[in-house]
Design an enzyme around this catalytic site. Structure first.
Site, PDB file in Angstrom:
ATOM      1  N   TYR A 122       0.848  -1.209   0.000  1.00  0.00           N
ATOM      2  CA  TYR A 122       0.000   0.000   0.000  1.00  0.00           C
ATOM      3  C   TYR A 122       0.879   1.253   0.000  1.00  0.00           C
ATOM      4  CZ  TYR A 122      -3.636  -3.436   0.701  1.00  0.00           C
ATOM      5  OH  TYR A 122      -4.483  -4.514   0.532  1.00  0.00           O
ATOM      6  N   ARG A 166       3.663  -1.457  10.738  1.00  0.00           N
ATOM      7  CA  ARG A 166       3.711  -2.739  10.030  1.00  0.00           C
ATOM      8  C   ARG A 166       4.511  -2.579   8.745  1.00  0.00           C
ATOM      9  NH1 ARG A 166      -0.960  -7.375   8.770  1.00  0.00           N
ATOM     10  NH2 ARG A 166       0.362  -8.940   9.748  1.00  0.00           N
ATOM     11  N   GLY A 226      -4.333 -14.176  12.768  1.00  0.00           N
ATOM     12  CA  GLY A 226      -5.332 -13.629  11.860  1.00  0.00           C
ATOM     13  C   GLY A 226      -6.482 -14.591  11.593  1.00  0.00           C
ATOM     14  N   ARG A 227      -6.327 -15.412  10.549  1.00  0.00           N
ATOM     15  CA  ARG A 227      -7.429 -16.270  10.111  1.00  0.00           C
ATOM     16  C   ARG A 227      -8.014 -17.152  11.209  1.00  0.00           C
ATOM     17  NH1 ARG A 227      -3.974 -17.516   4.794  1.00  0.00           N
ATOM     18  NH2 ARG A 227      -2.386 -17.125   6.399  1.00  0.00           N
TER      19      ARG A 227
END
Ligand code: FNR
Ligand code: 8K6
Length: 345
Positions: A177, A224, A314-315
């Site tokens: 990003y 991050r 996370g997941r």
């Protein structure tokens, strides 16, 4: 394993109840005006026993949006919406940081009717996920005054996060990003003071860190990073010197932690000499958050081996709101499946 469940002192300002963090997880469930909803408050509150929740990425201004229904932190209504989330998490004794996000060239006028801005006029080849009819455009290269404005907009979003009750912010400098686009040679072709050499390519990231730290205090700021490019942009061996420089600079500053941005920490990168987490560990002296396909067991081993200090999950946390209890009690976890993204459970 026991170490994972013990409190962890991040710094003089923040002590966490345990070494687990909830990884930032975009869910595309914000309401009209990109305002967080009651359902989002309940979703985060269900996970408040995790030492530190990192919110899904939150856009700092309209042209930072790259996916449908991602929440913002630039309007009064959004700040009010987040107060419900942070209030619900705090009521259950939890802590939560907002992940601050601008997608740069991964935006699309579909979302904001404006221009797509990035370090350089280099398009990402491909289409917007979940909206496959939208092809990424060639962005317009930012002019210097716009870069200065972006730094201010990050700082304002951080101040808004504190007003909304967050315990701090995580700057999203990873995963290809905007900030990451400055840090890699394939997306940064600038020849002014924001490109061309490691100090210049690191400048935007450091200005954002410094502006936010000046506003809310560096002890409340995480960052991050993806030194190993693995998604949304191509990495190159020359990128290594940029991250060497950036991390040397970050060692001179106060931050709560650095968090690796990756999906699978078993990936290795030739130009980093192995895993990105090991590279960060050997170049950064502060708290390091590992992530990427870890179970509590493998995370405990990695922490014991001092490969990192905290682990983000996370997941498995999408699939198991009661992740911590299950791990503590040795119960089986529900496996994650992409179909679970359709609903906030
Ligand atoms: C992510 N990830 C991610 N990363 C980030 O920095 N900001 C974000 O908003 C998101 N959003 C997101 C959504 C979904 C659905 C997934 C699966 C992942 C990456 C995430 O934080 C993490 O790095 C990876 O999921 C790897 O950790 P696990 O899932 O293996 O524990
Ligand atoms: C960060 C924005 C995410 C947008 C929401 C959709 C996320 C779905 C993620 C599914 C996991 C697939 C991982 C692929 C990453 C490439 C790793 C090599």
């Amino acid at each position: 394993m026991n170490t994972l469940f013990q409190p962890y002192r991040l710094n003089d300002t923040i002590t966490l109840a345990n070494r687990f963090m909830m990884a930032p997880l975009t869910r595309c469930m914000a309401g009209p005006g990109l305002v967080p909803t009651e359902q989002m408050a309940a979703y985060y509150a269900r996970r408040a026993d995790i030492g530190l929740i990192i919110s899904e990425a939150v856009i700092i201004r309209p042209d930072g949006q790259g996916y449908p229904n991602t929440p913002g932190l630039f309007s009064e209504a959004q700040i009010e919406g987040w107060k419900k989330v942070t209030g619900a998490v705090h009521a259950k004794g939890g802590k939560i940081f907002a992940q601050l996000w601008h997608v740069g060239r991964l935006s699309h006028p579909f979302f904001h009717h404006g221009e797509v801005l990035a370090p350089s006029a280099v398009a990402h080849e491909g289409t917007v996920p979940r909206m496959r009819e939208l092809t990424y455009l060639v962005p317009r290269a930012l002019i210097l005054a716009e870069i200065a404005q972006l730094v201010q907009d990050y700082a304002q979003a951080a101040a808004n996060a504190i007003e909304a009750g967050f315990d701090g912010v995580e700057i999203h400098g990873a995963n290809g990003y905007l900030i990451d686009q400055f840090l890699h040679h394939s997306s940064n072709l600038r020849s002014d003071e924001y490109g061309g050499n490691p100090a210049n390519m690191s400048r935007f990231a450091l200005e954002v860190v410094d502006a936010i730290s000046a506003r809310i205090g560096g002890e409340r700021v995480g960052l991050r990073l993806s030194p190993g490019a693995y998604v949304h942009l191509a990495g190159s061996p020359e990128d290594r010197a940029v991250f060497d420089h950036l991390l040397a600079e970050l060692n001179q500053r106060t931050l709560a932690y650095i968090h690796l941005g990756i999906f699978d920490d078993s990936l290795t990168f030739d130009y980093l000499g192995g895993r990105a987490s090991d590279y960060l560990r050997s170049h950064y002296q502060g708290n390091l958050v590992g992530v990427g396909n870890y179970s509590a067991e493998t995370a405990a081993q990695a922490i014991k081996a001092e490969r990192f200090d905290l682990v983000a999950i996370g997941r498995p946390l999408i699939a198991n709101p009661d992740y911590l209890d299950k791990v503590k009690n040795g119960e089986a976890l529900v496996p994650y499946a992409e179909t679970m993204l359709a609903e906030l459970v």
